[in-house]
Design a protein around this motif. Structure first.
Motif, PDB file in Angstrom:
ATOM      1  N   ASP A  99     107.177 124.418  77.923  1.00 29.68           N
ATOM      2  CA  ASP A  99     108.519 124.926  77.673  1.00 29.68           C
ATOM      3  C   ASP A  99     109.406 124.439  78.815  1.00 29.68           C
ATOM      4  O   ASP A  99     109.206 124.791  79.967  1.00 29.68           O
ATOM      5  N   TYR A 118     101.735 124.787  75.001  1.00 33.97           N
ATOM      6  CA  TYR A 118     102.904 123.914  74.993  1.00 33.97           C
ATOM      7  C   TYR A 118     103.655 124.006  76.310  1.00 33.97           C
ATOM      8  O   TYR A 118     103.509 124.972  77.065  1.00 33.97           O
ATOM      9  N   THR A 137     107.606 122.450  67.342  1.00 34.35           N
ATOM     10  CA  THR A 137     106.387 121.655  67.426  1.00 34.35           C
ATOM     11  C   THR A 137     106.254 120.758  66.200  1.00 34.35           C
ATOM     12  O   THR A 137     105.901 119.584  66.310  1.00 34.35           O
ATOM     13  N   LEU A 193      98.647 119.794  80.270  1.00 34.68           N
ATOM     14  CA  LEU A 193      98.229 120.439  79.023  1.00 34.68           C
ATOM     15  C   LEU A 193      96.749 120.204  78.743  1.00 34.68           C
ATOM     16  O   LEU A 193      96.027 121.132  78.348  1.00 34.68           O
ATOM     17  N   TYR A 251     102.818 119.417  73.636  1.00 37.08           N
ATOM     18  CA  TYR A 251     101.870 120.427  73.164  1.00 37.08           C
ATOM     19  C   TYR A 251     100.481 119.822  73.026  1.00 37.08           C
ATOM     20  O   TYR A 251     100.312 118.608  72.932  1.00 37.08           O
ATOM     21  N   VAL A 280     110.382 123.003  73.408  1.00 37.27           N
ATOM     22  CA  VAL A 280     109.014 122.467  73.406  1.00 37.27           C
ATOM     23  C   VAL A 280     109.108 120.963  73.617  1.00 37.27           C
ATOM     24  O   VAL A 280     109.690 120.255  72.796  1.00 37.27           O
TER      25      VAL A 280
END
Length: 153
Positions: free
Chosen positions: A52, A50, A19, A91, A60, A57
């Protein structure tokens, strides 16, 4: 796949490291939380979700709840090669839902008016412009403060 980062996660250090790399790549140095990312996540009133993708990553969102009534989206980022696939929207929706479960009434964020895709996403999800803040990011970069209000049922 959206994952919530917990301090007890076995991959915590790796996720923070990835990140931070993404943060450094996408944000100017003076806007980056890279140096304080781990400290921010140690706070009991902050969270990180986040995406995946194959163990990496790629996006986020960091958020914090300032009180029992308000929260703030402090960062939302998507790796350049993974944009326009719905990761940012997913997100942001997940962060909004996390805030709803805490009975938050208002979520706010700041955005550079020149970041059109971000502005469009926030508006699409119901955020409204509150005010224009001259020189928010730097002397030559300003921001809109935006908010989303919702009633708790």
């Amino acid at each position: 796949m959206i994952v919530e980062l917990h301090r007890s996660a076995t991959n915590y250090a790796e996720v923070v490291e990835e990140t931070v790399k993404l943060e450094r790549k996408l944000f100017p140095k003076h806007e980056s939380l890279a140096k304080s990312f781990d400290e921010e996540l140690k706070k009991k009133n902050s969270g990180l979700l986040y995406v995946d993708l194959d163990g990496q990553v790629v996006a986020y969102v960091m958020y914090s709840w300032l009180s029992s009534l308000s929260a703030s989206i402090t960062k939302l980022a998507v790796k350049e090669s993974c944009r326009k696939r719905g990761h940012g929207e997913a997100l942001l929706n997940a962060a909004i839902e996390k805030c709803r479960t805490r009975n938050i009434k208002r979520i706010s964020l700041h955005v550079d008016p020149l970041r059109t895709p971000a502005m469009n996403l926030y508006k699409k999800l119901g955020f409204k412009i509150d005010t224009f803040i001259q020189g928010y990011y730097s002397s030559d970069r300003s921001a809109y403060r935006m908010y989303l209000d919702f009633d708790i049922e």
